[in-house]
Scaffold this active site. Structure first.
Site, PDB file in Angstrom:
ATOM      1  N   ASN A   9      22.457 -27.612 -27.644  1.00 23.50           N
ATOM      2  CA  ASN A   9      21.312 -26.721 -27.851  1.00 23.50           C
ATOM      3  C   ASN A   9      20.152 -27.137 -26.938  1.00 23.50           C
ATOM      4  O   ASN A   9      19.023 -27.312 -27.369  1.00 23.50           O
ATOM      5  CB  ASN A   9      20.877 -26.714 -29.318  1.00 23.50           C
ATOM      6  CG  ASN A   9      19.922 -25.569 -29.624  1.00 23.50           C
ATOM      7  OD1 ASN A   9      19.778 -24.647 -28.834  1.00 23.50           O
ATOM      8  ND2 ASN A   9      19.264 -25.634 -30.766  1.00 23.50           N
ATOM      9  N   GLU A  35      26.125 -25.252 -24.380  1.00 31.02           N
ATOM     10  CA  GLU A  35      24.738 -24.788 -24.480  1.00 31.02           C
ATOM     11  C   GLU A  35      23.777 -25.802 -23.833  1.00 31.02           C
ATOM     12  O   GLU A  35      22.836 -26.274 -24.449  1.00 31.02           O
ATOM     13  CB  GLU A  35      24.345 -24.489 -25.932  1.00 31.02           C
ATOM     14  CG  GLU A  35      23.289 -23.421 -26.017  1.00 31.02           C
ATOM     15  CD  GLU A  35      23.030 -22.908 -27.438  1.00 31.02           C
ATOM     16  OE1 GLU A  35      22.157 -22.042 -27.565  1.00 31.02           O
ATOM     17  OE2 GLU A  35      23.686 -23.372 -28.392  1.00 31.02           O
ATOM     18  N   ASP A 149      32.078 -24.948 -29.233  1.00 25.01           N
ATOM     19  CA  ASP A 149      31.461 -24.146 -30.277  1.00 25.01           C
ATOM     20  C   ASP A 149      32.101 -22.768 -30.226  1.00 25.01           C
ATOM     21  O   ASP A 149      31.850 -21.986 -29.317  1.00 25.01           O
ATOM     22  CB  ASP A 149      29.952 -24.068 -30.019  1.00 25.01           C
ATOM     23  CG  ASP A 149      29.217 -23.160 -30.985  1.00 25.01           C
ATOM     24  OD1 ASP A 149      29.868 -22.642 -31.917  1.00 25.01           O
ATOM     25  OD2 ASP A 149      28.005 -22.968 -30.804  1.00 25.01           O
ATOM     26  N   ASN A 151      31.797 -20.550 -32.748  1.00 21.57           N
ATOM     27  CA  ASN A 151      30.947 -19.622 -33.499  1.00 21.57           C
ATOM     28  C   ASN A 151      31.727 -18.800 -34.528  1.00 21.57           C
ATOM     29  O   ASN A 151      31.384 -17.642 -34.802  1.00 21.57           O
ATOM     30  CB  ASN A 151      30.179 -18.693 -32.541  1.00 21.57           C
ATOM     31  CG  ASN A 151      28.865 -19.309 -32.089  1.00 21.57           C
ATOM     32  OD1 ASN A 151      28.056 -19.730 -32.901  1.00 21.57           O
ATOM     33  ND2 ASN A 151      28.673 -19.399 -30.780  1.00 21.57           N
ATOM     34  N   HIS A 246      23.675 -28.766 -34.001  1.00 21.42           N
ATOM     35  CA  HIS A 246      25.091 -29.096 -34.158  1.00 21.42           C
ATOM     36  C   HIS A 246      25.259 -30.613 -34.214  1.00 21.42           C
ATOM     37  O   HIS A 246      24.403 -31.364 -33.721  1.00 21.42           O
ATOM     38  CB  HIS A 246      25.919 -28.578 -32.982  1.00 21.42           C
ATOM     39  CG  HIS A 246      25.973 -27.088 -32.864  1.00 21.42           C
ATOM     40  ND1 HIS A 246      27.099 -26.350 -33.152  1.00 21.42           N
ATOM     41  CD2 HIS A 246      25.031 -26.193 -32.486  1.00 21.42           C
ATOM     42  CE1 HIS A 246      26.856 -25.068 -32.951  1.00 21.42           C
ATOM     43  NE2 HIS A 246      25.604 -24.941 -32.537  1.00 21.42           N
TER      44      HIS A 246
END
Length: 255
Positions: A9, A35, A149, A151, A246
């Site tokens: 992130n 990310e 990830d 999602n 995360h």
């Protein structure tokens, strides 16, 4: 062999919170990041080129400061791939693959549909488009570790608030059916294989006290080829420090 996956992130934000200091203590053979939210030319600090590691980035080109994936490896890969063949997906910086002999380690950042219907439809298109690619990998002579990830949760054990999220992106029945379908066709969910009754999470909303109350989702995976099932030894989700929304997910494989 130890592989760690982390949705950062924002790689610079995660670094400021000690992520690279922690990674240095874990002695991973491969680290997969998602990310990154940066362009490679912004990552000039030596911390983004850890000593003794070969570092590879695939940035988003369609929107700077968005998405992005990376792989750090102790051993130099034989090849690094950054495109799967659909510009709309590739240009968001969602895939990078490092090849080591017959082993491929992939850092994958699958789209989220939580921001609205347009992105949810893109997610559905991505699911349909990438499925035959995964099927091809499954039938190939290569061994794959697909980190990242995704999602999407797989089951009630993978999300704290199961009933209230049935109409929310990441827990939609058609998303779960798609991911579970991959597993039914042969792909191996490393965490669920090692911890059949586990109810651990890898992501928590920044709203309220979700992390403190463990109101989370398990959406970060290492999905592996069937031939790697017997090499799975241990896995861990690290929660003691907060580098991102995360948590890092580590898997140890027998050599």
């Amino acid at each position: 062999m130890r592989i760690i996956s982390l949705n950062a992130n924002g790689i610079r934000s995660a670094a400021s919170k000690g992520a690279f200091d922690w990674l240095r203590t874990r002695h991973a053979d491969v680290v997969c990041l998602q990310e990154t939210k940066a362009q490679e030319d912004q990552l000039t600090d030596p911390m983004f080129r850890p000593d003794g590691h070969h570092c590879f980035y695939r940035d988003a080109t369609s929107k700077k400061g968005y998405s992005g994936v990376a792989i750090y490896a102790k051993r130099e890969p034989d090849a690094v791939l950054t495109e799967l063949g659909w510009d709309e997906f590739d240009n968001e910086g969602r895939y990078i693959e490092a090849r080591f002999g017959e082993l491929s380690v992939v850092s994958l950042y699958f789209p989220s549909g939580s921001s609205g219907e347009e992105r949810q439809q893109f997610k559905f298109r991505a699911m349909e488009w990438i499925e035959p690619i995964f099927d091809g990998w499954l039938k190939s002579d290569r061994q794959y570790v697909i980190c990242g990830d995704w999602n999407i949760v797989r089951s009630e054990k993978d999300i704290r608030n199961w009933k209230s999220n049935q109409k929310n992106s990441g827990c939609l029945p058609e998303e779960r059916a798609w991911l579970n379908g991959l597993v039914e066709r042969g792909w191996v969910d490393s965490y669920r294989t090692l911890k059949p009754e586990g109810e651990d999470y890898t992501w928590w909303s920044n709203r309220g006290r979700a992390r403190e109350n463990d109101v989370g989702w398990r959406i970060d995976y290492q999905i592996v080829s069937p031939s790697l099932r017997d090499r799975l030894r241990d896995c861990a989700i690290y929660r003691e420090q907060r580098f991102s929304d995360h948590a890092p997910y580590t898997v140890d494989y027998a050599d």
